[in-house]
Design a protein around this motif. Structure first.
Motif, mmCIF file in Angstrom:
data_model
loop_
_atom_site.group_PDB
_atom_site.id
_atom_site.type_symbol
_atom_site.label_atom_id
_atom_site.label_comp_id
_atom_site.label_asym_id
_atom_site.label_seq_id
_atom_site.Cartn_x
_atom_site.Cartn_y
_atom_site.Cartn_z
ATOM 1 N N SER A 104 0.839 -1.307 -0.123
ATOM 2 C CA SER A 104 -0.017 -0.027 -0.057
ATOM 3 C C SER A 104 0.872 1.104 0.043
ATOM 4 O O SER A 104 0.474 2.274 -0.758
ATOM 5 C CB SER A 104 -0.943 0.041 1.340
ATOM 6 O OG SER A 104 -1.714 1.128 1.338
ATOM 7 N N GLU A 118 -5.208 2.429 -8.373
ATOM 8 C CA GLU A 118 -4.344 2.295 -7.118
ATOM 9 C C GLU A 118 -4.643 0.960 -6.665
ATOM 10 O O GLU A 118 -3.560 0.502 -6.091
ATOM 11 C CB GLU A 118 -4.770 3.662 -6.310
ATOM 12 C CG GLU A 118 -3.747 3.901 -5.299
ATOM 13 C CD GLU A 118 -3.653 5.273 -4.815
ATOM 14 O OE1 GLU A 118 -4.532 5.396 -3.655
ATOM 15 O OE2 GLU A 118 -3.141 6.257 -5.098
ATOM 16 N N GLN A 119 -5.737 0.573 -6.347
ATOM 17 C CA GLN A 119 -6.213 -0.518 -5.546
ATOM 18 C C GLN A 119 -5.754 -1.660 -6.067
ATOM 19 O O GLN A 119 -5.185 -2.659 -5.522
ATOM 20 C CB GLN A 119 -7.788 -0.490 -5.248
ATOM 21 C CG GLN A 119 -8.186 0.359 -4.053
ATOM 22 C CD GLN A 119 -7.500 0.260 -2.721
ATOM 23 O OE1 GLN A 119 -7.289 -1.021 -2.426
ATOM 24 N NE2 GLN A 119 -7.193 1.233 -2.150
ATOM 25 N N HIS A 123 -3.151 -4.700 -4.657
ATOM 26 C CA HIS A 123 -3.532 -5.933 -4.708
ATOM 27 C C HIS A 123 -2.319 -6.773 -5.578
ATOM 28 O O HIS A 123 -2.136 -7.942 -5.001
ATOM 29 C CB HIS A 123 -4.927 -6.397 -5.352
ATOM 30 C CG HIS A 123 -6.142 -5.864 -4.518
ATOM 31 N ND1 HIS A 123 -6.069 -6.087 -3.130
ATOM 32 C CD2 HIS A 123 -7.214 -5.250 -4.899
ATOM 33 C CE1 HIS A 123 -7.074 -5.570 -2.683
ATOM 34 N NE2 HIS A 123 -7.814 -4.785 -3.495
#
Length: 486
Positions: A104, A118-119, A123
């Motif tokens: 993150s 971004e997410q 992941h």
């Protein structure tokens, strides 16, 4: 046998290079420029986190080779190997956990990633953390295979692993252009590669001694060599991969794609020095003290043949960088990347020579010398890298990298000369030739006329051919290929 092992090493790396050249444009088209930039960083993270082997894989190769040359009891060798294996599983797990923790932070604070992906980036990095224990233990298995001269088996496995690294993300893109599925594909490839290495090592007669297990008495010896290797393994890859992170932070992840695409192609030429250094490293470990003249001759031949095999490729890549980038990717990539290719080609040639010298120093057990050299280089390089990118953009990153590997090569040559005088004499002529060979690579930046570049290429290749044929004839090198498949 030495020549066959070198050829197998080369073949094992060549096919993935060809597959990568063909698949790269398809991957860029499937994922888009920004996602491709993140994918290249994902590849870099897997490579960089292999540093959590703490230098033990290289220590295994050096120590097992040396003990075999001294006819050490097999039980002791196997006990040392099993000790290293258990420690490296633990180190790999720690490395994977750390990558998961910082995923993150990397996406939010280091990389200039668009909010929409971004997410997905977080992941992707988190999934890749699963592969780190297998990557670290695979390096240990490969270290043992190198010491046991199992280069044919290792090369075939590396060939499949290298192809899978490119085809995995491509095939997953047919299902979805999300990088999450590409990450799962990369984890699967690494797991399969680990299984194949494990099978190859366990099939050897040496490892059949199941009674040998963990013994902490080997830890000091392993970590003495491996500790210095760890410094090199931390600083070295950091200097290799840091440029793309700095580019991403200063210019955005899209700029990384324009830098990494040609970088990945040019640096694939490292398959040539890797084929030599992988075979020569255990031999240097066996011969450097007992037969210094023989080891010095191997050093000279290793550098010379790396130059002979590498130079045509780097010369043509530099002189016609604009043309092949436009044909392979697009005119946009050619405009943004043609000049940096010239710097990268020069750097690859110089660093190819350095890899052979590096193997000689480490084969002699002087990992402390290479570690101290990397430490001395690191901060000046990082400062110069930042200034060069700020002033010249992505071309500045290539310039900084070239100057860094040039300083590194000179430092390694100095240390190799300290081992014995024979090494100094064996390196003199190849290093002078390397310096002269770099000039037309960098000069091609300033030559726009394609006709003049073509004439220059023919003249240089003619001179190169005369020198290469003279050396090959003197060493009866053409006879080496006979009997390769016998």
């Amino acid at each position: 046998m030495i020549k066959k092992n070198i050829i197998w090493n080369f073949i094992g790396s060549l096919l993935p290079l060809l597959v990568g050249v063909m698949v790269f444009p398809l991957i860029i088209k499937a994922y888009g420029t920004e996602r491709f930039g993140i994918l290249t960083i994902a590849w870099s993270l897997v490579g960089y986190f292999s540093l959590f082997d703490m230098g033990l894989s290289r220590a295994l190769t050096q120590m097992v080779s040396e003990k075999i040359s001294k006819n050490t009891n097999d039980y002791e060798i196997v006990e040392m190997i099993h000790t290293a294996f258990r420690i490296m599983w633990l180190l790999g797990a720690i490395g994977g956990f750390i990558l998961w923790l910082i995923s993150s932070w990397l996406a939010h604070n280091v990389l200039s990633v668009s909010p929409g992906i971004e997410q997905e980036t977080i992941h992707t990095f988190s999934i890749l953390a699963i592969s780190i224990p297998f990557v670290v233990h695979t390096s240990a298995l490969r270290g043992v295979m190198d010491a046991l001269q199992l280069f044919k088996q290792a090369s075939l496995i590396r060939m499949l692993l290298g192809i899978g690294t490119f085809l995995g993300p491509y095939f997953s893109s047919l299902y979805s252009n999300s990088l999450i599925y590409a990450a799962y594909a990369l984890v699967l490839v690494r797991f399969v590669g680990w299984i194949m290495h494990l099978y190859a090592v366990n099939s050897t007669s040496l490892l059949s001694n199941e009674s040998a297990s963990y013994n902490c008495k080997w830890l000091k010896q392993l970590f003495t060599f491996g500790g210095w290797m760890t410094i090199s393994n931390i600083i070295g890859p950091l200097m290799i991969y840091l440029d793309r992170f700095v580019i991403a932070a200063m210019l955005g992840t899209t700029a990384v794609a324009y830098y990494v695409a040609p970088y990945e192609v040019i640096t694939k030429l490292w398959v040539i020095p890797a084929a030599f250094s992988g075979v020569l490293f255990p031999l240097f470990a066996q011969e450097w003290r007992t037969n210094p003249l023989t080891a010095a001759k191997m050093l000279n031949q290793g550098i010379s043949y790396v130059l002979i095999l590498s130079y045509p490729a780097v010369l043509l890549a530099a002189l016609f960088s604009n043309e092949w980038l436009a044909f392979w990717l697009s005119k946009e990539f050619a405009v943004k990347g043609s000049h940096l290719v010239c710097w990268l080609a020069a750097g690859v040639l110089v660093n190819s020579v350095a890899q052979i010298i590096y193997a000689k120093i480490q084969g002699a057990g002087r990992a402390d010398w290479t570690a101290k050299l990397h430490l001395a280089e690191s901060i000046p390089y990082w400062i110069f890298l930042w200034l060069a990118i700020k002033q010249f953009g992505i071309e500045g990153a290539a310039m900084a990298w070239f100057f860094r590997v040039s300083v590194d090569t000179l430092g390694l040559a100095y240390f190799a000369g300290k081992l014995n005088v024979a090494n100094k004499h064996s390196m003199k002529a190849p290093l002078v030739l390397t310096s002269l060979s770099v000039i037309p690579l960098i000069s091609s930046i300033y030559i726009e006329d394609i006709i003049f570049r073509s004439i220059l290429a023919m003249v240089i290749m003619f001179l190169y051919g005369l020198l290469a044929l003279r050396r090959l004839h003197r060493d009866d090198a053409f006879m080496y290929l006979k009997g390769f498949f016998s």
